[in-house]
Design a protein around this motif. Structure first.
Motif, PDB file in Angstrom:
ATOM      1  N   ALA A   1       1.916   4.253   6.325  1.00 51.10           N
ATOM      2  CA  ALA A   1       1.896   2.847   5.918  1.00 51.10           C
ATOM      3  C   ALA A   1       3.308   2.272   5.864  1.00 51.10           C
ATOM      4  CB  ALA A   1       1.211   2.705   4.568  1.00 51.10           C
ATOM      5  N   ALA A   2       4.244   3.044   5.335  1.00 48.68           N
ATOM      6  CA  ALA A   2       5.628   2.569   5.244  1.00 48.68           C
ATOM      7  C   ALA A   2       6.223   2.360   6.629  1.00 48.68           C
ATOM      8  CB  ALA A   2       6.468   3.566   4.444  1.00 48.68           C
ATOM      9  N   GLU A   3       5.950   3.301   7.525  1.00 48.12           N
ATOM     10  CA  GLU A   3       6.467   3.188   8.887  1.00 48.12           C
ATOM     11  C   GLU A   3       5.911   1.939   9.564  1.00 48.12           C
ATOM     12  OE1 GLU A   3       8.790   4.151  12.105  1.00 48.12           O
ATOM     13  OE2 GLU A   3       8.735   5.188  10.156  1.00 48.12           O
TER      14      GLU A   3
ATOM     15  N   ARG B   1       0.820  -1.201   0.000  1.00 44.61           N
ATOM     16  CA  ARG B   1       0.000   0.000   0.000  1.00 44.61           C
ATOM     17  C   ARG B   1       0.860   1.259   0.000  1.00 44.61           C
ATOM     18  NH1 ARG B   1      -4.798   0.771   4.318  1.00 44.61           N
ATOM     19  NH2 ARG B   1      -5.494  -1.081   3.178  1.00 44.61           N
ATOM     20  N   ALA B   2       1.954   1.245   0.732  1.00 43.68           N
ATOM     21  CA  ALA B   2       2.781   2.453   0.852  1.00 43.68           C
ATOM     22  C   ALA B   2       3.312   2.931  -0.509  1.00 43.68           C
ATOM     23  CB  ALA B   2       3.927   2.204   1.829  1.00 43.68           C
ATOM     24  N   PRO B   3       3.934   2.068  -1.334  1.00 40.24           N
ATOM     25  CA  PRO B   3       4.406   2.541  -2.649  1.00 40.24           C
ATOM     26  C   PRO B   3       3.268   2.999  -3.557  1.00 40.24           C
ATOM     27  CG  PRO B   3       5.438   0.448  -2.083  1.00 40.24           C
ATOM     28  CD  PRO B   3       4.351   0.680  -1.088  1.00 40.24           C
ATOM     29  N   ALA B   4       2.098   2.333  -3.451  1.00 42.97           N
ATOM     30  CA  ALA B   4       0.960   2.750  -4.277  1.00 42.97           C
ATOM     31  C   ALA B   4       0.521   4.159  -3.895  1.00 42.97           C
ATOM     32  CB  ALA B   4      -0.193   1.764  -4.109  1.00 42.97           C
TER      33      ALA B   4
ATOM     34  N   ALA C   1       9.676  -0.074   0.852  1.00 42.83           N
ATOM     35  CA  ALA C   1       8.496   0.790   0.881  1.00 42.83           C
ATOM     36  C   ALA C   1       8.855   2.155   1.467  1.00 42.83           C
ATOM     37  CB  ALA C   1       7.391   0.128   1.706  1.00 42.83           C
ATOM     38  N   HIS C   2       9.649   2.150   2.509  1.00 47.64           N
ATOM     39  CA  HIS C   2      10.063   3.405   3.139  1.00 47.64           C
ATOM     40  C   HIS C   2      10.851   4.261   2.156  1.00 47.64           C
ATOM     41  CE1 HIS C   2      10.837   6.065   6.489  1.00 47.64           C
ATOM     42  NE2 HIS C   2      12.147   5.930   6.358  1.00 47.64           N
ATOM     43  N   LEU C   3      11.736   3.622   1.381  1.00 44.88           N
ATOM     44  CA  LEU C   3      12.533   4.362   0.413  1.00 44.88           C
ATOM     45  C   LEU C   3      11.652   4.961  -0.675  1.00 44.88           C
ATOM     46  CD1 LEU C   3      15.320   5.181  -0.708  1.00 44.88           C
ATOM     47  CD2 LEU C   3      15.365   2.994  -1.924  1.00 44.88           C
ATOM     48  N   ALA C   4      10.705   4.177  -1.202  1.00 46.16           N
ATOM     49  CA  ALA C   4       9.811   4.676  -2.260  1.00 46.16           C
ATOM     50  C   ALA C   4       9.044   5.897  -1.788  1.00 46.16           C
ATOM     51  CB  ALA C   4       8.850   3.571  -2.696  1.00 46.16           C
ATOM     52  N   VAL C   5       8.600   5.875  -0.535  1.00 45.95           N
ATOM     53  CA  VAL C   5       7.828   6.998  -0.003  1.00 45.95           C
ATOM     54  C   VAL C   5       8.708   8.228   0.171  1.00 45.95           C
ATOM     55  CG1 VAL C   5       6.512   7.794   1.989  1.00 45.95           C
ATOM     56  CG2 VAL C   5       6.112   5.511   1.062  1.00 45.95           C
ATOM     57  N   ARG C   6       9.917   8.048   0.641  1.00 46.81           N
ATOM     58  CA  ARG C   6      10.810   9.203   0.842  1.00 46.81           C
ATOM     59  C   ARG C   6      11.183   9.837  -0.498  1.00 46.81           C
ATOM     60  NH1 ARG C   6      15.779   8.592   4.374  1.00 46.81           N
ATOM     61  NH2 ARG C   6      15.438  10.828   4.564  1.00 46.81           N
TER      62      ARG C   6
END
Length: 794
Positions: free
Chosen positions: A533-535, A502-505, A542-547
């Motif tokens: 969501a990434a956290e 969900r986080a990358p989406a 996922a964390h990297l994609a969000v940042r």
């Protein structure tokens, strides 16, 4: 895997006619390597015969591989076949060649030790491509011939695209392939479409002309000067397809009699083969029909088991078919003279008998170890045994995934979706696997409707709905369908139960420069959701994609904090360990910096992105690199040759729709700023086309850019119309809420108002711009604002 290669496998007529110009070109290219040549033509047109004629005059080492029509999931199979037989000639090898050791265990003694695996699958695949290149360098100077590339696996296609930009000294590469269907493509054509301009020489082969047919007839029928009517009749009844012409002439020569008699010239290839089949006994016909069902290179042992016959009887039947001219000796066994001939014999077998033979062949192949799952899926599907087909197609997909070939995996899974009576639990499981498979290498025209059909099923479970909706959204975005893709991902997010998915989406939905109809506040909200969501997922990817997405959003907003986030990310091991993500991020940030007007930072990010693309061999990003470079040159006012380079980019981006519209918007903008005289009409026509296309797909950035450029183009000639376009651009910016994008539109409005003696008409827009960029780091908008104020004060 591709079949074992031998020079004798190259098929063709005894006499070679025509093609003199094409052959001269190919000899010149192959004689001065490196080169990459694609020989293209329909079945029977003489591609293999053309290559055979070339090789007959070439000294030195030949590496020959041929793709199978039903290959097992084995990446780079045809390439590995081509080099396997020449291991004893390998010179000193680059250590990276050791990456091939797991795929070529029989060459363990000559290959360097296998390096430790890499964490990034994309980097692992790139290292594999470099390893093949290193082995080919160890065999050079050489000519590498790969036949029937329309059946090649995606990894082989990716390697050839890589090779186009990283040629091996002393290596000439000659490929043969059928052209794609008018409404589709193939992995090899998609891959070669991504190659640098001029790196691939295409040699199309067409039907023979009257003079060439006349020469063939003279030789085959031993006629000094064949009657013109014979040549005309042959052309009419064979369409000038060399293989069919040859078969017809061979039949005429064997029949004897008057070649102009009404019943002498067969109408089609089917008539020729029927004539050859007629004198054969029942057993030979039975074996030949089974051979056509089995495949391109029929194995006598399998045929004997399928038909319940003695192997000696089967071998005698194949020999009889050879004597009748239906098979030929390929050097490693008897096979059909051409796929066209096999297809005719296949079609002559009654449908029910064909289905029975496919089923019997599958049952025999089930006993082989390892199980040839791709062939089993093929035969079970044609036998109408859906459950067995799905079982083996899924196994083939799993095997392809295990070997890093997600595109092939998705191809098998897509086929299973066509099974009407697929039990719901099985469909859900396969749909989930399809959603997790990368689909970059698939024909999007095929994948999109399949996914749409699946998502229309109300019985689809939530998890599968989320995964498939996300995949469909990505695919639509790659196709340039900005708003449809964005909307599909929006719909999918609530159904994505796994937070790491969900986080990358949500991060994709945080990008503001893609779609109309979403305010920046919406993007900020999506970004916050993505961060949460990434956290919660604890997943580093996922964390990297969000940042990365957060940095892009801050850039577009003109938030000075963006640069600290970008610097931190670029210094992190998380991004360094994922060089392809790093390359994509740098290019996205470079574009965001250009939107805001930070030209120096954009140039630095572009340089970093270009180096990473070259380092990782991420060929799919080459058009984005070039597009960003041209945008930078335009923003800096470096107009020389810019329109021509942009036009070349548009040609290269034809198969990359996600980049194509932006490239067309760049060309329209360049023409609008540089056009004079009659060129103005072309510039306006190009702008109109971009606006129509961008409005259709809901892509906001090219729409704002084109409307602003259109307003600038016609400002002096049609000021009121120019105001209309600028106002339209301003409305789009107002709906998005990113006021840095309004710089050119507000400036045109102000210039038009001042020229009309009514400066008050522009004051509201100028105030909106000033309010929107207050406290923002947006040099281009600040410069426009200062210019507007000077005009109004003057």
């Amino acid at each position: 895997m591709a079949s074992p290669n031998r020079a004798g496998r190259l098929r063709g007529p005894v006499e070679f006619v025509g093609r003199a110009d094409e052959l001269a070109l190919l000899r010149r290219l192959v004689g001065t390597p490196p080169c990459l040549v694609l020989i293209e033509g329909e079945p029977g047109i003489g591609k293999s015969r053309f290559v055979r004629e070339l090789l007959a005059s070439l000294p030195g080492q030949l590496l020959i591989g041929e793709c199978d029509d039903v290959p097992e999931p084995f990446p780079l199979g045809v390439l590995l076949d081509a080099v396997r037989a020449h291991a004893d000639r390998l010179g000193p090898l680059n250590p990276v060649a050791g990456a091939l050791a797991p795929l070529l265990p029989e060459l363990a003694e000559v290959l360097p030790a296998a390096p430790p695996p890499l964490a990034d699958p994309a980097a692992e695949r790139h290292r594999l491509l470099r390893a093949v290149s290193a082995v080919l360098a160890g065999l050079a100077p050489a000519v590498l011939v790969l036949e029937d590339l329309h059946w090649a696996d995606p990894a082989t296609c990716d390697f050839l695209a890589y090779l186009s930009g990283h040629p091996v000294a002393g290596l000439a590469v000659v490929l043969t392939a059928r052209p794609p269907a008018p409404d589709g493509s193939t992995p090899i054509h998609d891959a070669l479409a991504r190659t640098p301009p001029g790196s691939v020489t295409r040699v199309p082969l067409g039907p023979l002309g009257a003079e060439d047919v006349r020469r063939l007839a003279a030789g085959a029928l031993r006629l000094g000067e064949p009657p013109r009517q014979l040549t005309t009749t042959l052309l009419d009844r064979t369409a000038g397809i060399p293989f069919v012409v040859e078969e017809v002439l061979r039949t005429l020569a064997e029949r004897g009699g008057d070649p102009l008699a009404d019943d002498s010239v067969p109408f089609v290839l089917r008539d020729v083969l029927l004539w050859r089949l007629r004198p054969l006994d029942e057993l030979t016909r039975e074996v030949l029909g089974a051979a056509a069902v089995l495949g391109r290179a029929p194995d006598p042992r399998i045929l004997a088991a399928v038909l319940g016959r003695e192997r000696a009887a089967v071998a005698a039947a194949l020999t009889g078919a050879h004597r009748a001219g239906l098979l030929h000796d390929a050097g490693d066994g008897l096979r059909f003279r051409h796929d066209l001939a096999r297809q005719v014999v296949y079609d002559l077998v009654p449908r029910q008998t064909r289905e029975w033979l496919h089923l019997r062949i599958a049952r025999v192949l089930e006993q082989k170890l390892p199980r040839p799952v791709a062939q089993l899926a093929h035969h079970y599907r044609l036998a109408g045994s859906d459950a067995d087909f799905v079982r083996n197609a899924e196994a083939a997909a799993d095997l392809a995934t295990e070997r890093g070939d997600d595109a092939t995996a998705a191809g098998f899974l897509l086929q299973t979706m066509d099974v009407a009576e697929l039990p719901r639990p099985v469909r859900v499981r396969l749909a989930g696997k399809l959603g997790r498979s990368a689909i970059d290498g698939l024909s999007q025209a095929t994948a999109i409707p399949v996914l749409e059909r699946l998502l229309a099923d109300r019985r689809l479970p939530p998890g599968a709905r989320g995964e498939l909706g996300l995949v469909l959204g990505r695919l639509l975005r790659q196709q340039g369908e900005a708003l449809r893709g964005y909307t599909e991902i929006e719909r999918a997010v609530p159904y994505l139960r796994a937070l790491r998915r969900r986080a990358p989406a949500l991060a994709v939905l945080a990008a503001p420069d893609t779609v109309v109809g979403r305010h920046v506040d919406d993007h900020l909200a999506r970004c916050a959701e993505a961060e949460a969501a990434a956290e919660a997922s604890g997943d580093p990817a996922a964390h990297l994609a969000v940042r990365i997405a957060r940095a892009s959003l801050l850039l577009e907003l003109g938030d000075p904090a963006a640069w600290a986030v970008i610097s931190e990310l670029r210094a992190s091991t998380a991004l360094a360990d994922r060089p392809r993500e790093h390359a994509r991020a740098c290019l996205n940030w470079a574009q965001g910096a250009l939107h805001a007007g930070h030209l120096e930072q954009a140039a630095a990010l572009l340089t970093a992105g270009r180096e990473l693309v070259a380092e990782t061999g991420y060929e799919r990003l080459t058009t984005l690199v070039e597009a960003t470079e041209l945008s930078l040159r335009r923003a800096a006012g470096r107009w020389d040759g810019l329109a021509e380079r942009t036009e070349r980019l548009i040609v290269a981006a034809e198969r990359m729709p996600v980049t194509l519209l932006d490239a067309r918007a760049e060309l329209a903008t360049v023409l609008a700023r540089t056009a004079t005289g009659a060129e103005v009409r072309r510039a306006e026509r190009t702008l109109r086309e971009v606006v129509v296309a961008a409005e259709r797909v809901g892509a906001i950035w090219p729409l704002v850019q084109a409307r602003s450029a259109w307003a600038r183009l016609i400002l002096d000639e049609r000021p009121e119309e120019a105001v209309g376009h600028a106002t339209g651009a301003l409305a789009l910016v107002r709906g998005k809420g990113i006021w840095a994008w309004a710089a050119e539109a507000v400036l045109v409005l102000t210039e038009a108002a001042v020229a009309a003696g009514a400066p008050a008409r522009a004051m509201a827009a100028v105030r909106e711009l000033a309010t929107g960029i207050e406290g923002r780091d947006a040099p281009i908008a600040l410069a426009a604002l200062r210019r507007c104020r000077r005009l109004l004060d003057g």
